[in-house]
Design an enzyme around this catalytic site. Structure first.
Site, PDB file in Angstrom:
ATOM      1  N   TYR A 144       0.817  -1.222   0.000  1.00 23.53           N
ATOM      2  CA  TYR A 144       0.000   0.000   0.000  1.00 23.53           C
ATOM      3  C   TYR A 144       0.846   1.266   0.000  1.00 23.53           C
ATOM      4  O   TYR A 144       0.305   2.369   0.029  1.00 23.53           O
ATOM      5  CB  TYR A 144      -0.987  -0.011   1.171  1.00 23.53           C
ATOM      6  CG  TYR A 144      -2.124  -0.968   0.930  1.00 23.53           C
ATOM      7  CD1 TYR A 144      -1.858  -2.329   0.788  1.00 23.53           C
ATOM      8  CD2 TYR A 144      -3.426  -0.538   0.812  1.00 23.53           C
ATOM      9  CE1 TYR A 144      -2.876  -3.225   0.544  1.00 23.53           C
ATOM     10  CE2 TYR A 144      -4.454  -1.434   0.569  1.00 23.53           C
ATOM     11  CZ  TYR A 144      -4.177  -2.773   0.442  1.00 23.53           C
ATOM     12  OH  TYR A 144      -5.187  -3.663   0.195  1.00 23.53           O
ATOM     13  N   LYS A 191       2.802 -14.814   5.007  1.00 24.92           N
ATOM     14  CA  LYS A 191       3.193 -15.785   3.977  1.00 24.92           C
ATOM     15  C   LYS A 191       4.720 -15.870   3.998  1.00 24.92           C
ATOM     16  O   LYS A 191       5.394 -15.652   2.989  1.00 24.92           O
ATOM     17  CB  LYS A 191       2.656 -15.291   2.621  1.00 24.92           C
ATOM     18  CG  LYS A 191       2.811 -16.253   1.463  1.00 24.92           C
ATOM     19  CD  LYS A 191       1.833 -17.400   1.485  1.00 24.92           C
ATOM     20  CE  LYS A 191       2.105 -18.365   0.342  1.00 24.92           C
ATOM     21  NZ  LYS A 191       1.347 -19.618   0.465  1.00 24.92           N
ATOM     22  N   ASP A 224      -2.620 -18.502   3.682  1.00 23.23           N
ATOM     23  CA  ASP A 224      -3.598 -19.226   2.853  1.00 23.23           C
ATOM     24  C   ASP A 224      -4.389 -20.249   3.682  1.00 23.23           C
ATOM     25  O   ASP A 224      -5.617 -20.269   3.649  1.00 23.23           O
ATOM     26  CB  ASP A 224      -2.946 -19.874   1.619  1.00 23.23           C
ATOM     27  CG  ASP A 224      -1.584 -20.468   1.899  1.00 23.23           C
ATOM     28  OD1 ASP A 224      -1.155 -20.451   3.069  1.00 23.23           O
ATOM     29  OD2 ASP A 224      -0.944 -20.969   0.963  1.00 23.23           O
ATOM     30  N   ASP A 248      -6.763  -6.483   4.525  1.00 16.33           N
ATOM     31  CA  ASP A 248      -7.812  -5.874   3.715  1.00 16.33           C
ATOM     32  C   ASP A 248      -8.742  -6.965   3.180  1.00 16.33           C
ATOM     33  O   ASP A 248      -9.971  -6.917   3.340  1.00 16.33           O
ATOM     34  CB  ASP A 248      -7.141  -5.108   2.555  1.00 16.33           C
ATOM     35  CG  ASP A 248      -8.100  -4.197   1.819  1.00 16.33           C
ATOM     36  OD1 ASP A 248      -9.279  -4.153   2.196  1.00 16.33           O
ATOM     37  OD2 ASP A 248      -7.663  -3.531   0.861  1.00 16.33           O
ATOM     38  N   ASP A 252     -12.778  -8.246   4.772  1.00 18.09           N
ATOM     39  CA  ASP A 252     -14.004  -8.226   3.961  1.00 18.09           C
ATOM     40  C   ASP A 252     -14.653  -9.610   3.960  1.00 18.09           C
ATOM     41  O   ASP A 252     -15.871  -9.739   4.077  1.00 18.09           O
ATOM     42  CB  ASP A 252     -13.688  -7.805   2.522  1.00 18.09           C
ATOM     43  CG  ASP A 252     -13.738  -6.290   2.341  1.00 18.09           C
ATOM     44  OD1 ASP A 252     -13.497  -5.581   3.336  1.00 18.09           O
ATOM     45  OD2 ASP A 252     -14.013  -5.823   1.221  1.00 18.09           O
TER      46      ASP A 252
END
Ligand code: NAD
Length: 498
Positions: A144, A191, A224, A248, A252
């Site tokens: 970002y 990750k 994951d 992010d 959601d």
């Protein structure tokens, strides 16, 4: 051309109440104005003591030529009031527009994005009745930074920046939040099996911080499988802390599991300054139809009231809202044949909440916030101790179309010397020279690793000399990355197959 100033300060026609907390409000775009109206009506009816300063942000401001989506004067209100209740805005696609949300979060140093995701079972259809997870998303770093470059005809790059202070502050915030809110466990998602240096740093700092909070259980998940677990057994999680991009996406998904993306509020926390907003966006297709669910923004406003020390009002609103949901008064997004008694629009939903102010839910857990004022969370970070750093080589990135790895290797051997000698070439991270596989697909973007032939330290001047030789040979170098040892440990990734 004359332009109107998009900054509108203190529009309230009421006589200012000296006990009121000054806050900045933006109505935003799409469904923003209607859900903000509904939210402010409820706050007002509940007796929240607010001195509202309104600013304009978003689409209209972009159109007036402010590519950041916010006019310079509006920053003054934000910096003065330090509390911002913001409706969603539409980010124009493409062009030179940056996301205003990201700009505000980063400019004001709002490093923590806190997103509670709670199921309201059995009153709102959901996938996991027991779900009660808080996602603490790092809010300023990662991809970002928006630092992107097209480097060759075929390749664009986005820099992922993870810092030790940024990681420490967000991990510490997650543990402090867990302590202050009586939560038992903090799970870190990264990750780092693939991104060993960036995500590896976040994970390492998480472990360091976790060791200072022995009373809180801690664990790490590869993102994951962690995300898969969260979507099937969210009751196994309590607080999750994770870098920006994962947070992010994850939040959601998590809020959607509770019934609707329209339900979730979030707090963006900085040092002495905070912004409160719904998790969702401006939902242009349903804008102006009076069908949007104002709950996400209302829940954000409740978090804001707790933050500014108006916990009793926050409780009153939250309990009336819970009772409304329990009574089956639902907006379209959470409406179901089985559970909805009355489907209402945005305005009527607000009226239903107002009608229930003073009531408490009968089955759902009533809200109980700390009325002693917001907990002080200690997010101080330790000073960085500089390591002993030595340079042992350089990765030179080269733009070359239609060259084979062997021909490129030969060209780079011709510019090598004992100081800096070509050791390896990768394409998209995979070693293609020496001894690459013909099956490996190659683009026009090559990472060429040079090291000294006798493992000697390398100087800046030797790198400059190498670049001079490359330039003289007509080779288009597009970027360099130094290969360093920090306290003797290699601080760069190996090529795949190296
Ligand atoms: P969105 O969240 O606006 O919409 C996703 C889906 O959820 C749509 O079907 C929408 O109708 C529904 N939805 C969202 N909020 C709802 C509500 N309160 N009530 C009922 N249904 C609701 O996501 P999007 O479509 O990807 O983005 C639209 C715009 O919003 C884009 O310009 C995006 O950049 C922007 N955005 C802004 C923010 C923010 O301001 N914080 C956050 C995300 C997206």
């Amino acid at each position: 051309m004359s332009t109107t100033t998009p900054f509108i300060e203190n529009q309230s026609d009421k006589i200012p109440n000296p006990a009121a907390t000054p806050i900045t409000v933006a109505r935003g775009d799409g469904i923003g104005p209607e859900i903000m109206d509904a939210t402010l009506q409820i706050l007002n009816a509940a007796g929240a003591a607010l001195d509202i300063h309104e600013i304009e942000i978003g689409a209209q401001v972009y159109e007036q030529g402010h590519t950041s989506g916010i006019a310079p004067e509006a920053w003054d209100s934000l910096r003065k009031n330090k509390v911002f209740l913001k409706a969603p805005i539409t980010t124009p696609q493409g062009g030179g527009y940056k996301s205003l949300n990201v700009t505000v979060r980063k400019t004001l140093g709002l490093f923590a994005n806190v997103r509670p995701c709670v199921a309201h079972d059995p009153f709102v259809e959901n996938l996991h009745p027991e779900m009660d997870v808080v996602i603490v998303r790092e809010n300023e770093e990662d991809t970002y930074g928006g630092i992107e470059h097209q480097q060759t005809d075929e390749v664009a790059q986005c820099l992922k920046l993870i810092t030790r202070p940024g990681s420490e502050r967000i991990c510490r915030y997650a543990f402090e939040y867990a302590v202050a809110n009586n939560r038992k466990k903090v799970s870190c998602f990264t990750k780092d099996n693939i991104m060993k240096l960036t995500d590896g740093l976040f994970h390492k700092v998480f472990e360091e911080v976790a060791s200072e909070y022995p009373e809180i259980e801690s664990e790490h998940w590869i993102i994951d499988i962690g995300a898969a677990k969260l979507s099937t057994a969210p009751e196994e999680f309590d607080v999750i802390v994770t870098p920006n991009l994962y947070g992010d996406i994850l939040s959601d998904i998590a809020i959607q599991l509770t019934g609707s993306v329209g339900m979730g509020g979030s707090a963006n926390i900085g040092e002495g300054i905070a912004m409160f907003e719904a998790i969702h966006g401006s939902a242009p297709p349903i804008a102006g139809k009076n069908i949007a669910n104002p709950s996400g923004l209302l829940n954000a406003a409740v978090m804001m009231l707790v933050h500014i020390g108006q916990a009793e009002i926050a409780e009153k609103i939250q309990n009336a809202w819970l009772r409304t949901i329990e009574d089956g008064v639902h907006t379209e997004d959470i409406s179901s044949e089985k559970l909805t008694a009355q489907q209402v629009g945005t305005q009527d939903f607000a009226a239903a909440v107002i009608e229930r102010l003073g009531q408490t839910p009968q089955q759902l857990k009533p809200a109980k916030f700390n009325t002693d004022g917001p907990a002080e969370l200690n997010v101080s970070i330790k000073p960085t101790v500089p390591a002993t750093k030595s340079m042992v080589g350089v990765d030179v990135f080269i733009h070359w179309h239609d060259v084979t790895p062997d021909d490129l290797g030969a060209a780079l051997e011709a510019v090598s010397n004992a100081d800096l000698c070509i050791k390896m070439i990768t394409n998209r991270g995979v070693k293609v020279w020496p001894n690459g596989f013909p099956e490996t697909f190659c683009t026009d973007h090559w990472r060429c690793r040079f090291k000294s032939s006798n493992d000697q330290p390398v100087s800046h001047q030797q790198i400059i000399d190498l670049l001079t030789r490359l330039s003289a040979a007509g080779i288009d170098f597009i970027k360099t990355e130094h290969l360093c040892l920090f306290d003797g440990k290699p601080a760069y990734s190996l090529g795949q197959g190296e």
